[in-house]
Design an enzyme around this catalytic site. Structure first.
Site, PDB file in Angstrom:
ATOM      1  N   LYS A  13       0.835  -1.217   0.000  1.00  0.00           N
ATOM      2  CA  LYS A  13       0.000   0.000   0.000  1.00  0.00           C
ATOM      3  C   LYS A  13       0.857   1.250   0.000  1.00  0.00           C
ATOM      4  O   LYS A  13       0.644   2.179  -0.771  1.00  0.00           O
ATOM      5  CB  LYS A  13      -0.903   0.060   1.257  1.00  0.00           C
ATOM      6  CG  LYS A  13      -1.799  -1.118   1.478  1.00  0.00           C
ATOM      7  CD  LYS A  13      -2.618  -0.980   2.751  1.00  0.00           C
ATOM      8  CE  LYS A  13      -1.826  -0.980   4.043  1.00  0.00           C
ATOM      9  NZ  LYS A  13      -1.153  -2.253   4.361  1.00  0.00           N
ATOM     10  N   ARG A  88      -9.095   1.471   9.407  1.00  0.00           N
ATOM     11  CA  ARG A  88      -8.727   0.075   9.625  1.00  0.00           C
ATOM     12  C   ARG A  88      -9.774  -0.672  10.431  1.00  0.00           C
ATOM     13  O   ARG A  88      -9.608  -1.867  10.691  1.00  0.00           O
ATOM     14  CB  ARG A  88      -7.443   0.074  10.441  1.00  0.00           C
ATOM     15  CG  ARG A  88      -6.239  -0.449   9.713  1.00  0.00           C
ATOM     16  CD  ARG A  88      -5.123  -0.283  10.695  1.00  0.00           C
ATOM     17  NE  ARG A  88      -3.992  -1.062  10.440  1.00  0.00           N
ATOM     18  CZ  ARG A  88      -2.928  -0.614   9.759  1.00  0.00           C
ATOM     19  NH1 ARG A  88      -2.929   0.574   9.203  1.00  0.00           N
ATOM     20  NH2 ARG A  88      -1.884  -1.387   9.640  1.00  0.00           N
ATOM     21  N   ARG A 127      11.858  -6.043   4.462  1.00  0.00           N
ATOM     22  CA  ARG A 127      11.711  -4.582   4.332  1.00  0.00           C
ATOM     23  C   ARG A 127      12.766  -3.852   5.163  1.00  0.00           C
ATOM     24  O   ARG A 127      13.084  -4.236   6.281  1.00  0.00           O
ATOM     25  CB  ARG A 127      10.323  -4.152   4.807  1.00  0.00           C
ATOM     26  CG  ARG A 127      10.188  -2.633   4.853  1.00  0.00           C
ATOM     27  CD  ARG A 127       8.775  -2.172   4.969  1.00  0.00           C
ATOM     28  NE  ARG A 127       8.058  -2.761   6.074  1.00  0.00           N
ATOM     29  CZ  ARG A 127       6.746  -2.645   6.247  1.00  0.00           C
ATOM     30  NH1 ARG A 127       6.031  -1.972   5.370  1.00  0.00           N
ATOM     31  NH2 ARG A 127       6.156  -3.201   7.274  1.00  0.00           N
ATOM     32  N   ARG A 160      11.903  -2.288  10.745  1.00  0.00           N
ATOM     33  CA  ARG A 160      10.864  -1.844  11.673  1.00  0.00           C
ATOM     34  C   ARG A 160      10.708  -2.832  12.816  1.00  0.00           C
ATOM     35  O   ARG A 160      10.783  -4.042  12.614  1.00  0.00           O
ATOM     36  CB  ARG A 160       9.531  -1.695  10.926  1.00  0.00           C
ATOM     37  CG  ARG A 160       9.320  -0.304  10.367  1.00  0.00           C
ATOM     38  CD  ARG A 160       8.140  -0.178   9.467  1.00  0.00           C
ATOM     39  NE  ARG A 160       6.897  -0.783   9.934  1.00  0.00           N
ATOM     40  CZ  ARG A 160       5.737  -0.692   9.271  1.00  0.00           C
ATOM     41  NH1 ARG A 160       5.683   0.004   8.130  1.00  0.00           N
ATOM     42  NH2 ARG A 160       4.657  -1.266   9.720  1.00  0.00           N
ATOM     43  N   ARG A 171      -0.022  -9.163  13.503  1.00  0.00           N
ATOM     44  CA  ARG A 171      -0.609  -8.120  12.640  1.00  0.00           C
ATOM     45  C   ARG A 171      -1.529  -8.741  11.591  1.00  0.00           C
ATOM     46  O   ARG A 171      -2.573  -8.175  11.262  1.00  0.00           O
ATOM     47  CB  ARG A 171       0.509  -7.314  11.955  1.00  0.00           C
ATOM     48  CG  ARG A 171       1.221  -6.375  12.916  1.00  0.00           C
ATOM     49  CD  ARG A 171       2.554  -5.915  12.372  1.00  0.00           C
ATOM     50  NE  ARG A 171       2.445  -5.102  11.199  1.00  0.00           N
ATOM     51  CZ  ARG A 171       3.439  -4.913  10.321  1.00  0.00           C
ATOM     52  NH1 ARG A 171       4.609  -5.498  10.507  1.00  0.00           N
ATOM     53  NH2 ARG A 171       3.265  -4.147   9.280  1.00  0.00           N
TER      54      ARG A 171
HETATM   55  P1  AP5 Z   1       5.007  -1.570   1.801  1.00  0.00           P
HETATM   56  O1  AP5 Z   1       4.654  -0.697   0.649  1.00  0.00           O
HETATM   57  O2  AP5 Z   1       5.805  -1.001   2.925  1.00  0.00           O
HETATM   58  O3  AP5 Z   1       3.692  -2.319   2.340  1.00  0.00           O
HETATM   59  P2  AP5 Z   1       2.459  -1.759   3.188  1.00  0.00           P
HETATM   60  O4  AP5 Z   1       1.237  -2.424   2.678  1.00  0.00           O
HETATM   61  O5  AP5 Z   1       2.475  -0.272   3.234  1.00  0.00           O
HETATM   62  O6  AP5 Z   1       2.851  -2.424   4.585  1.00  0.00           O
HETATM   63  P3  AP5 Z   1       2.821  -1.874   6.077  1.00  0.00           P
HETATM   64  O7  AP5 Z   1       3.488  -2.954   6.912  1.00  0.00           O
HETATM   65  O8  AP5 Z   1       3.404  -0.495   6.187  1.00  0.00           O
HETATM   66  O9  AP5 Z   1       1.343  -1.857   6.380  1.00  0.00           O
HETATM   67  P4  AP5 Z   1       0.681  -1.904   7.733  1.00  0.00           P
HETATM   68  O10 AP5 Z   1      -0.694  -1.620   7.341  1.00  0.00           O
HETATM   69  O11 AP5 Z   1       0.862  -3.120   8.541  1.00  0.00           O
HETATM   70  O12 AP5 Z   1       1.520  -0.846   8.597  1.00  0.00           O
HETATM   71  P5  AP5 Z   1       1.225   0.632   9.033  1.00  0.00           P
HETATM   72  O13 AP5 Z   1       2.474   1.372   8.940  1.00  0.00           O
HETATM   73  O14 AP5 Z   1       0.008   1.175   8.371  1.00  0.00           O
HETATM   74  O15 AP5 Z   1       5.789  -2.855   1.199  1.00  0.00           O
HETATM   75  C1  AP5 Z   1       6.274  -3.876   2.062  1.00  0.00           C
HETATM   76  C2  AP5 Z   1       7.639  -4.370   1.511  1.00  0.00           C
HETATM   77  O16 AP5 Z   1       7.439  -4.989   0.239  1.00  0.00           O
HETATM   78  C3  AP5 Z   1       8.669  -3.243   1.257  1.00  0.00           C
HETATM   79  O17 AP5 Z   1       9.927  -3.739   1.562  1.00  0.00           O
HETATM   80  C4  AP5 Z   1       8.545  -2.945  -0.252  1.00  0.00           C
HETATM   81  O18 AP5 Z   1       9.763  -2.479  -0.787  1.00  0.00           O
HETATM   82  C5  AP5 Z   1       8.176  -4.329  -0.792  1.00  0.00           C
HETATM   83  N1  AP5 Z   1       7.280  -4.256  -1.947  1.00  0.00           N
HETATM   84  C6  AP5 Z   1       6.222  -3.424  -2.133  1.00  0.00           C
HETATM   85  N2  AP5 Z   1       5.611  -3.690  -3.300  1.00  0.00           N
HETATM   86  C7  AP5 Z   1       6.292  -4.744  -3.852  1.00  0.00           C
HETATM   87  C8  AP5 Z   1       6.127  -5.492  -5.061  1.00  0.00           C
HETATM   88  N3  AP5 Z   1       5.140  -5.234  -5.936  1.00  0.00           N
HETATM   89  N4  AP5 Z   1       6.995  -6.515  -5.303  1.00  0.00           N
HETATM   90  C9  AP5 Z   1       8.000  -6.796  -4.427  1.00  0.00           C
HETATM   91  N5  AP5 Z   1       8.199  -6.123  -3.268  1.00  0.00           N
HETATM   92  C10 AP5 Z   1       7.355  -5.104  -2.987  1.00  0.00           C
HETATM   93  O19 AP5 Z   1       0.818   0.414  10.568  1.00  0.00           O
HETATM   94  C11 AP5 Z   1       1.746   0.020  11.547  1.00  0.00           C
HETATM   95  C12 AP5 Z   1       1.077  -0.015  12.911  1.00  0.00           C
HETATM   96  O20 AP5 Z   1       0.593   1.296  13.256  1.00  0.00           O
HETATM   97  C13 AP5 Z   1      -0.151  -0.923  13.026  1.00  0.00           C
HETATM   98  O21 AP5 Z   1       0.184  -2.263  13.301  1.00  0.00           O
HETATM   99  C14 AP5 Z   1      -0.922  -0.256  14.180  1.00  0.00           C
HETATM  100  O22 AP5 Z   1      -0.365  -0.584  15.418  1.00  0.00           O
HETATM  101  C15 AP5 Z   1      -0.684   1.232  13.918  1.00  0.00           C
HETATM  102  N6  AP5 Z   1      -1.706   1.844  13.058  1.00  0.00           N
HETATM  103  C16 AP5 Z   1      -1.504   2.428  11.835  1.00  0.00           C
HETATM  104  N7  AP5 Z   1      -2.673   2.867  11.331  1.00  0.00           N
HETATM  105  C17 AP5 Z   1      -3.628   2.560  12.243  1.00  0.00           C
HETATM  106  C18 AP5 Z   1      -5.046   2.731  12.259  1.00  0.00           C
HETATM  107  N8  AP5 Z   1      -5.711   3.315  11.249  1.00  0.00           N
HETATM  108  N9  AP5 Z   1      -5.718   2.275  13.338  1.00  0.00           N
HETATM  109  C19 AP5 Z   1      -5.072   1.707  14.379  1.00  0.00           C
HETATM  110  N10 AP5 Z   1      -3.744   1.485  14.419  1.00  0.00           N
HETATM  111  C20 AP5 Z   1      -3.018   1.916  13.347  1.00  0.00           C
END
Ligand code: AP5
Length: 214
Positions: A13, A88, A127, A160, A171
């Site tokens: 994403k 979420r 990552r 991370r 997660r």
């Molecule tokens: P990446 O683009 O980083 O993936 P992502 O979907 O953004 O993954 P996240 O882990 O950031 O999502 P998340 O929803 O768990 O975390 P968030 O930060 O929102 O890609 C992942 C890897 O793959 C990278 O290395 C990239 O280079 C590689 N890649 C990408 N595309 C590729 C492709 N096509 N082919 C090959 N490789 C590829 O949330 C973290 C924490 O914050 C949560 O657990 C929670 O505690 C809190 N939080 C955040 N938002 C909320 C909310 N709304 N409500 C409550 N808690 C929240």
């Protein structure tokens, strides 16, 4: 253009939102990035959020809703935005709708990225991120030019704290129980498009372009 990017951890994403934001000149708003910055700076928000994030749990709705409520007031959001990682939960989505007060959901399109669990774990485990400029790499799929150094700003890359195997498992469970219901929520409103998250970032981006219109 008001967009939401939905999907499990590691599906890509953030990678796709970053590119769309740069090309369409609309802000990418990531609650994860905002929370991580707060944790790094040890602000009261960061202190509160840290234990939830390190445990792979969601930060309480009222906290993230407060963050988004403030961020959406900024002038750069007037021409649209892409929300990455928010909403979420169903209560977050309902509150977003009433905050934006336009259609039922308040947004134009929700892109739901899909990928197998094995591939999600592979992407998350490899990552590396830059804590200074938020750039994201992958040791295998998108390595930096110099090991552990950000191509963009020269910062030292980190893994991370929530990308450890046990936290990744948690997660993914939390996603199934708390975020999956949003697919039905937005599907019922006729604004959901599923995006196959497999293939290279370029391949996935072409699918994104088809979904949002060139
Ligand atoms: P990446 O683009 O980083 O993936 P992502 O979907 O953004 O993954 P996240 O882990 O950031 O999502 P998340 O929803 O768990 O975390 P968030 O930060 O929102 O890609 C992942 C890897 O793959 C990278 O290395 C990239 O280079 C590689 N890649 C990408 N595309 C590729 C492709 N096509 N082919 C090959 N490789 C590829 O949330 C973290 C924490 O914050 C949560 O657990 C929670 O505690 C809190 N939080 C955040 N938002 C909320 C909310 N709304 N409500 C409550 N808690 C929240």
């Amino acid at each position: 253009m008001r967009l939401v990017f939905l999907g499990p951890p590691g599906v890509g994403k953030g990678t796709q939102a970053q590119r769309l934001s740069a090309e369409r000149l609309i802000p990418k708003i990531s609650t994860g990035d905002i929370l991580r910055e707060a944790v790094q700076k040890k602000t009261p928000l960061g202190v509160e959020a840290r234990s939830f994030m390190d445990g792979g749990k969601l930060v309480p709705d009222e906290v993230v809703i407060g963050i988004i409520r403030e961020r959406l007031k900024d002038p750069d959001c007037r021409g649209g935005f892409v929300l990455d990682g928010f909403p979420r939960t169903v209560p977050q989505a309902q509150t977003l709708g009433s905050m934006l007060g336009r259609t039922q959901s308040g947004i134009d399109r929700v892109l739901n990225f899909e990928l197998s669990n094995d591939e999600l774990v592979r992407r998350l485990s490899g990552r590396r991120s830059c804590p200074d400029c938020q750039a994201v790499y992958h040791v295998e799929f998108n390595p930096p030019k110099k090991p552990d150094q950000c191509d963009r700003c020269g910062g030292k890359l980190i893994q991370r704290s929530d990308d450890q195997p046990e936290t990744i498992r948690k997660r993914l469970e939390v996603y199934q129980s708390q975020t999956l219901p949003l697919i039905r929520f937005y599907g019922d409103q006729g604004i959901l498009t599923s995006i196959d998250g497999s293939g290279s970032p370029e391949t996935v981006y072409r699918r994104v372009m088809t979904a949002v219109g060139k």
